[in-house]
Design a protein around this motif. Structure first.
Motif, mmCIF file in Angstrom:
data_model
loop_
_atom_site.group_PDB
_atom_site.id
_atom_site.type_symbol
_atom_site.label_atom_id
_atom_site.label_comp_id
_atom_site.label_asym_id
_atom_site.label_seq_id
_atom_site.Cartn_x
_atom_site.Cartn_y
_atom_site.Cartn_z
ATOM 1 N N ASP A 144 20.382 6.750 -56.305
ATOM 2 C CA ASP A 144 20.629 5.629 -55.376
ATOM 3 C C ASP A 144 21.681 4.656 -55.872
ATOM 4 N N GLU A 169 5.604 -3.961 -51.603
ATOM 5 C CA GLU A 169 5.727 -3.920 -50.151
ATOM 6 C C GLU A 169 5.539 -5.314 -49.556
ATOM 7 N N SER A 224 16.272 2.043 -55.244
ATOM 8 C CA SER A 224 15.796 2.357 -53.886
ATOM 9 C C SER A 224 15.107 1.148 -53.274
ATOM 10 N N TRP A 225 14.388 0.365 -54.103
ATOM 11 C CA TRP A 225 13.741 -0.844 -53.593
ATOM 12 C C TRP A 225 14.775 -1.898 -53.207
ATOM 13 N N TYR A 261 26.896 -5.584 -52.072
ATOM 14 C CA TYR A 261 25.660 -4.804 -51.981
ATOM 15 C C TYR A 261 25.559 -3.685 -53.015
ATOM 16 N N LYS A 293 13.810 3.943 -58.960
ATOM 17 C CA LYS A 293 12.773 3.097 -58.365
ATOM 18 C C LYS A 293 13.339 1.713 -58.027
ATOM 19 N N ALA A 327 17.820 -1.309 -52.262
ATOM 20 C CA ALA A 327 18.482 -0.819 -51.054
ATOM 21 C C ALA A 327 17.658 -1.126 -49.805
ATOM 22 N N ALA A 328 16.354 -1.013 -49.915
ATOM 23 C CA ALA A 328 15.488 -1.250 -48.766
ATOM 24 C C ALA A 328 15.446 -2.728 -48.371
ATOM 25 N N HIS A 329 15.777 -3.621 -49.327
ATOM 26 C CA HIS A 329 15.666 -5.061 -49.063
ATOM 27 C C HIS A 329 16.966 -5.790 -49.377
ATOM 28 N N GLU A 330 18.085 -5.088 -49.249
ATOM 29 C CA GLU A 330 19.352 -5.657 -49.719
ATOM 30 C C GLU A 330 19.755 -6.925 -48.971
#
Length: 631
Positions: free
Chosen positions: A56, A601, A386-387, A32, A383, A389-392
């Motif tokens: 991040d 999104e 962080s994206w 990850y 950017k 990380a949100a959808h790892e």
């Protein structure tokens, strides 16, 4: 088969790390990571971790090389403390850190001003050409070698050096650092004047080869002649040497710290360069925890800003191959996005590079130019990271097969017939990507796990008895075998075996090289008609879009889209958005569809039922996207 010495170990490793489907190996932090790199001088641990957290970064690389610098190879104490300090700071922040060390390269700073250099004190340790010339270089040979410095490449069979090297590995592991990152564990064949040497012919290496094979490496080989059986033994020996070397590093580090990870950095991938430098990622994945691929092939700078659409597809082939070799372990990609190209927006180049990697299931490492540390644009890094990380989990949970067409990667064929094999292998995989068919790369280690209806052998010229036996059983049990180019199987079944002596993969690869935009996958219609399976999911999209299809551990069907339409190396890093993309799948229920555009999104997508199928019309895809379906 080659690498017999490792067969028992590899089988044991696979049995311990795999349960059921390929990729179901338990995951850890290496799967990850979002990597950023930093120089570590000592006293700067808090600042390094603070900067990493701000953008991040998850997985902090620090450069404080001990064995690759002769001064610290002899006296490592100061650097060991710095490594300990940054490990503690990373752990306080809930992060992980790993430290760079060199493999067989060692630099002495200001060598022109001191009698204490590795070459002056230990000339017998050096790798050598067959003529006896030592692997010693000065400033300017490579961009990282400063004027007045001495750069040498050491034989992995130099026993005294190897003993000290492993002592340093154990000391580094004792600091509490989470990983040891081993760069350039190579035979010296990549500096000017050394490319065709097939080194090393130092006394230690020659003696080790003689002990293993009974052959004199200086007299009994026809260097560079792959038709010579003795030269093939030399090729095998050189690859096995570095597989053994990395395996010993891993064992040594884990004897001190069982949780530590070993991560080699390797620039050769699936191509001929792997054979030349002796660091073969197919072999190495079995003995390390992850591989960081500084992946380049052929000519050119290979910056994301300068890549053509064909370059992008070839990188997809490499990354999907690495993911197959890894069997659930992590694949890190240290490619480079931008290096001052005034005609290309560096932010777009960064995003294209990240998109291409995450869609293939690889981990993105942000770095500027050809430097490991830093970023071309920190706000863009944040950017992207962080994206991710949100959808790892979407990108890095195991990707399992549904109903794939198998494409066989033959390590021995690549080793002895690299150019012929790679042209066929690449052409077939790009063809399947552009036809949007589900594929699975199969290797000697994963044959037993493959359950698709078709296996393609892309000009596979060398097969061991175990491979032949599996293929015979596969055909007898109803599987379809498609053989292109050379036929090494000795299977005669005309019902279950299709042969294409004129390889469609090579033909399509040649067409792509001549005119990428004008090449049509339908030019290989006869070949495509022979392929069974891969019809559970059907995708309608232009061939400039690379797709891969899989099943998540939760049972969701997922399609990953990487859009390369409209990209022009050195002039245009912005894709032509792709519209009218449809996904059709067989399902007894209406289910739900979800669409996640790159850096966007998640959206719900409604499907339309047609008999036993559900059709989803996807929103426009700019750079890339993921679609998944929950029944």
């Amino acid at each position: 088969m080659r690498r017999k010495a490792f067969t028992t170990f590899v089988l044991l490793l696979c049995a311990l790390s795999l349960t059921g489907d390929s990729g179901s190996r338990s995951q850890d932090w290496t799967n990850y990571v979002r990597i950023g790199a930093y120089g570590l001088k000592g006293g700067d641990a808090k600042e390094i971790v603070r900067r990493a957290q701000e953008s991040d970064v998850f997985g902090i690389e620090v450069d404080n090389d001990i064995p690759g610098r002769y001064e610290s190879f002899v006296h490592p104490e100061e650097k060991l403390k710095a490594i300990h300090d940054v490990a503690e700071e990373a752990h306080r922040a809930g992060n992980y850190a790993f430290v760079y060390i060199a493999g067989t390269e060692c630099i002495t700073a200001h060598a022109d001003q001191t009698p204490h250099t590795l070459a002056k004190e230990h000339p017998d340790w050096l790798q050598r050409k067959i003529t006896g010339e030592p692997a010693i270089f000065g400033g300017g040979t490579a961009f990282w070698i400063r004027a007045g410095d001495e750069d040498v490449w050491v034989s992995p069979y130099a026993l005294e050096w190897r003993k000290i090297y492993m002592e340093r590995v154990g000391q580094i592991a004792a600091t509490g650092i989470d990983g040891i990152y081993i760069d350039i564990p190579y035979w010296m064949t990549h500096f000017d004047g050394w490319e065709d040497t097939w080194a090393s012919f130092d006394d230690y290496t020659v003696a080790a080869f003689k002990q293993k094979t009974g052959l004199d490496a200086k007299r009994d080989l026809k260097l560079g002649d792959f038709s010579d059986a003795n030269f093939r033994k030399w090729v095998d020996f050189r690859i096995e040497t570095f597989t053994d070397f990395l395996h010993e590093i891993d064992r040594t580090a884990k004897a001190v710290n069982p949780k530590i990870k070993t991560i080699p950095e390797i620039y050769p991938g699936i191509e001929e360069e792997a054979v030349r430098v002796g660091a073969d990622v197919y072999s190495l994945y079995a003995v390390v925890d992850a591989i960081a691929h500084e992946y380049e092939f052929g000519s050119g700078d290979h910056m994301a800003s300068s890549r053509t659409p064909l370059d992008w597809f070839r990188y997809q082939v490499g990354m999907h191959s690495f993911r197959a070799f890894a069997q659930g372990k992590a694949t890190w990609i240290l490619n480079y996005s931008w290096d001052g190209d005034k005609n290309v927006d560096k932010r777009e180049a960064m995003m294209n590079l990240a998109m291409s990697q995450v869609m293939a299931g690889a981990n993105f490492w942000d770095a500027p130019g050809h430097s490991m540390a830093g970023s071309n644009d920190l706000p863009t890094r944040k950017k992207i990271f962080s994206w991710i990380a949100a959808h790892e989990k979407t990108f890095y949970e195991p990707r399992l097969p549904i109903d794939p067409i198998g494409v066989y990667f033959s390590p021995e064929t690549r080793d002895y017939f690299a150019n012929e094999f790679i042209a066929s292998y690449r052409g077939i995989l790009i063809l399947l990507m552009q036809k949007h068919l589900e594929f699975q790369i199969v290797t000697p280690r994963t044959l037993a796990e493959f359950h698709g209806k078709t296996v393609i052998l892309p000009d596979v010229r060398v097969l061991g008895e175990d491979e032949k036996r599996w293929l015979r059983d596969y055909v007898e049990q109803g599987g379809k075998l498609v053989i292109t180019g050379t036929d090494a199987t000795q299977i005669s079944d005309p019902q279950r075996v299709s042969r294409f002596p004129k390889c469609p993969g090579k033909a399509y690869n040649a067409a792509l090289e001549k005119d990428f935009e004008g090449a049509s996958p339908d030019s290989q219609a006869d070949f495509l008609k022979t392929l069974q399976g891969s019809d559970t999911v059907k995708i309608k999209a232009r061939p400039q879009m690379a797709t891969s299809i899989s099943r998540s551990p939760g049972g969701h069907m997922q399609c990953f889209f990487a859009n390369f339409a409209g990209l022009r190396g050195g002039t245009n890093p912005v894709q032509d958005p792709q519209t009218d993309v449809e996904v059709t799948l067989k399902s007894a229920t209406q289910g739900k569809g979800y669409f996640l555009p790159f850096l966007g999104e998640m959206q719900v997508v409604k499907g339309t039922r047609h008999r036993d199928e559900v059709v989803f019309a996807l929103p426009p895809i700019s750079k890339g996207a993921v679609f998944w379906y929950e029944p």
